[in-house]
Design a protein around this motif. Structure first.
Motif, PDB file in Angstrom:
ATOM      1  N   THR A  12       0.762  -1.140  -0.145  1.00  0.00           N
ATOM      2  CA  THR A  12      -0.108   0.042   0.162  1.00  0.00           C
ATOM      3  C   THR A  12       0.770   1.152   0.122  1.00  0.00           C
ATOM      4  O   THR A  12       2.148   0.990   0.387  1.00  0.00           O
ATOM      5  CB  THR A  12      -0.850   0.079   1.110  1.00  0.00           C
ATOM      6  N   THR A  13       0.435   2.157  -0.494  1.00  0.00           N
ATOM      7  CA  THR A  13       1.036   3.557  -0.568  1.00  0.00           C
ATOM      8  C   THR A  13       0.206   4.771  -0.138  1.00  0.00           C
ATOM      9  O   THR A  13      -1.086   4.500  -0.024  1.00  0.00           O
ATOM     10  CB  THR A  13       1.528   3.805  -1.980  1.00  0.00           C
ATOM     11  N   THR A  14       0.881   6.034   0.224  1.00  0.00           N
ATOM     12  CA  THR A  14       0.194   7.128   0.616  1.00  0.00           C
ATOM     13  C   THR A  14      -0.716   7.576  -0.689  1.00  0.00           C
ATOM     14  O   THR A  14      -0.311   7.108  -1.716  1.00  0.00           O
ATOM     15  CB  THR A  14       0.998   8.184   0.904  1.00  0.00           C
ATOM     16  N   ILE A  15      -1.728   8.189  -0.122  1.00  0.00           N
ATOM     17  CA  ILE A  15      -2.599   8.801  -1.187  1.00  0.00           C
ATOM     18  C   ILE A  15      -2.089   9.905  -2.039  1.00  0.00           C
ATOM     19  O   ILE A  15      -2.173  10.342  -3.208  1.00  0.00           O
ATOM     20  CB  ILE A  15      -3.918   9.232  -0.490  1.00  0.00           C
ATOM     21  N   GLU A  16      -0.934  10.506  -1.593  1.00  0.00           N
ATOM     22  CA  GLU A  16      -0.182  11.883  -2.045  1.00  0.00           C
ATOM     23  C   GLU A  16       0.885  10.975  -3.219  1.00  0.00           C
ATOM     24  O   GLU A  16       0.744  11.465  -4.144  1.00  0.00           O
ATOM     25  CB  GLU A  16       0.793  12.418  -1.167  1.00  0.00           C
ATOM     26  N   VAL A  42      -8.882   2.196  -1.860  1.00  0.00           N
ATOM     27  CA  VAL A  42      -8.399   3.054  -0.659  1.00  0.00           C
ATOM     28  C   VAL A  42      -8.835   2.526   0.554  1.00  0.00           C
ATOM     29  O   VAL A  42     -10.202   2.164   0.674  1.00  0.00           O
ATOM     30  CB  VAL A  42      -8.576   4.709  -0.934  1.00  0.00           C
ATOM     31  N   ILE A  43      -7.819   2.403   1.480  1.00  0.00           N
ATOM     32  CA  ILE A  43      -8.136   1.778   2.854  1.00  0.00           C
ATOM     33  C   ILE A  43      -7.870   2.973   3.699  1.00  0.00           C
ATOM     34  O   ILE A  43      -7.007   3.764   3.869  1.00  0.00           O
ATOM     35  CB  ILE A  43      -7.236   0.747   3.053  1.00  0.00           C
ATOM     36  N   ARG A  44      -8.844   3.118   4.556  1.00  0.00           N
ATOM     37  CA  ARG A  44      -9.001   4.393   5.616  1.00  0.00           C
ATOM     38  C   ARG A  44      -8.526   3.748   6.964  1.00  0.00           C
ATOM     39  O   ARG A  44      -9.060   2.730   7.478  1.00  0.00           O
ATOM     40  CB  ARG A  44     -10.456   4.970   5.731  1.00  0.00           C
ATOM     41  N   ILE A  45      -7.599   4.220   7.529  1.00  0.00           N
ATOM     42  CA  ILE A  45      -6.832   3.798   8.541  1.00  0.00           C
ATOM     43  C   ILE A  45      -6.863   4.701   9.769  1.00  0.00           C
ATOM     44  O   ILE A  45      -6.215   5.792   9.658  1.00  0.00           O
ATOM     45  CB  ILE A  45      -5.595   2.985   8.599  1.00  0.00           C
ATOM     46  N   GLY A  46      -7.784   4.866  10.698  1.00  0.00           N
ATOM     47  CA  GLY A  46      -8.039   6.004  11.367  1.00  0.00           C
ATOM     48  C   GLY A  46      -8.268   7.276  10.402  1.00  0.00           C
ATOM     49  O   GLY A  46      -9.243   7.683   9.754  1.00  0.00           O
ATOM     50  N   THR A  47      -7.260   8.401  10.566  1.00  0.00           N
ATOM     51  CA  THR A  47      -7.531   9.463   9.915  1.00  0.00           C
ATOM     52  C   THR A  47      -6.614   9.480   8.676  1.00  0.00           C
ATOM     53  O   THR A  47      -6.776  10.347   7.691  1.00  0.00           O
ATOM     54  CB  THR A  47      -7.039  10.847  10.680  1.00  0.00           C
TER      55      THR A  47
END
Length: 66
Positions: A12-16, A42-47
Motif C-alpha cells: 500500500t502507498t500514501t494517497i499523495e 483506498v483503505i482508511r486507517i483512522g485519519t
C-alpha cells in the motif's frame, strides 16, 4: 511516475504518492477518497488513507494504452 518507481512501491502507498502517479493534486485526491470516488481501492486507517498498490498498478497499466 515511471514504471520502475511504480513497481518498487510497497503493498500500500500514501494517497499523495498515488495522486502523483495519476497526475492529481493532493487536495483533489483526498476529496475523491472522502467521497469514495478515488479511481482505485483506498483503505482508511483512522485519519489516514492508504492506496492498494496493485489496484494503482492495474489502473496505470490500463492507461498506457490510451
Amino acid at each position: 511516475m515511471s514504471r520502475e518507481e511504480l513497481a518498487a512501491l510497497p503493498t500500500t502507498t500514501t494517497i499523495e504518492t498515488a495522486a502523483r502517479a495519476l497526475g492529481l493534486g493532493r487536495t483533489r485526491a483526498y476529496q475523491l477518497a472522502r467521497e469514495n470516488r478515488f479511481p482505485c481501492k483506498v483503505i482508511r486507517i483512522g485519519t489516514s488513507y492508504r492506496v492498494v498498490t496493485a489496484d494503482l498498478q492495474r489502473l496505470m497499466a490500463g492507461n498506457e494504452g490510451s
